[in-house]
Design an enzyme around this catalytic site. Structure first.
Site: not given
Ligand code: AP5
Ligand code: ZN
Length: 215
Positions: A13, A88, A127, A159, A170
């Protein structure tokens, strides 16, 4: 253009949203990035959120709903928005509907990036992130200079929630609390699925084809 990018942790994402936000000139709103910035700055919100984030749990709904309300009512969202990581839970989605009604900016589409669990674990465990918001992958998207960000030259880090046991938690939280939103948005006629297994560029092309409809 009013879009939510949806998908499990590690689906890509953030990677996609950065490109899409530039291309379509709409703000990228990542609740994860906003929370991490608060953790870094040591704000009251950051101190509270860190406890949940480090364990791979969701930060409580009331915190997120207040945060997203503030962000979506900022002036730059008048042209549209690209949500990443919100909503979420069902209560977060219900609250979002109310906020979007108030600002008259209903969602055009919820784009669900589909990736298998096995691939998600590979993506998350490899990552490496930068404080400036860029992220890389040891194998799939390595930085030009080992350990250093291409954009700003800072040292990359892993991270805390990208450690194997937190990744599993997660994914389990995603299955319990977040996955039900797929039916929620499908029933609302807003869901579009995209295969997230291909290269970054091929997934980007698929998502852009969908978003082009709302230009
Ligand atoms: P990346 O693009 O970073 O993936 P992502 O989907 O953004 O993953 P996140 O881990 O950031 O999402 P998340 O939803 O767990 O975390 P968030 O920060 O929102 O890609 C991942 C890796 O793959 C990278 O290394 C990239 O280079 C690689 N990659 C990408 N595309 C690729 C491809 N096509 N092919 C190969 N490799 C690829 O949330 C973190 C924490 O915050 C949560 O756990 C929670 O505690 C809190 N939080 C955030 N939002 C909320 C909410 N709305 N409600 C409650 N808690 C929340
Ligand atoms: Zn950087």
């Amino acid at each position: 253009m009013n879009i939510a990018l949806f998908g499990p942790p590690g689906a890509g994402k953030g990677t996609q949203a950065k490109e899409l936000s530039k291309h379509y000139s709409i703000p990228h709103i990542s609740t994860g990035d906003i929370l991490r910035a608060n953790v870094r700055d040591g704000t009251e919100l950051g101190v509270k959120a860190k406890e949940y984030m480090d364990k791979g749990e969701l930060v409580p709904d009331e915190v997120l709903i207040g945060l997203i309300r503030n962000r979506l009512t900022e002036p730059d969202c008048k042209t549209g928005y690209l949500l990443d990581g919100y909503p979420r839970t069902i209560p977060q989605a219900d609250a979002l509907n109310e906020i979007l009604d108030e600002i008259s900016k209903p969602l055009d589409s919820v784009i669900n990036i589909e990736v298998t669990d096995e691939e998600l674990v590979k993506r998350l465990s490899g990552r490496r992130s930068c404080a400036c918001g860029e992220s890389y992958h040891l194998m799939f998207n390595p930085p030009k200079q080992e350990g250093l960000c291409n954009a700003c030259g800072s040292e990359l880090y892993q991270r805390d929630d990208d450690k194997e046991e937190v990744i599993r938690q997660r994914l389990s939280v995603y299955n319990d609390k977040t996955k039900p939103l797929i039916d929620y948005y499908d029933n609302a006629g807003l869901l579009v699925n995209v295969n997230g297994a291909g290269s970054v560029d091929s997934v980007l092309a698929d998502i852009s084809r969908i978003m082009d409809q709302y230009k």
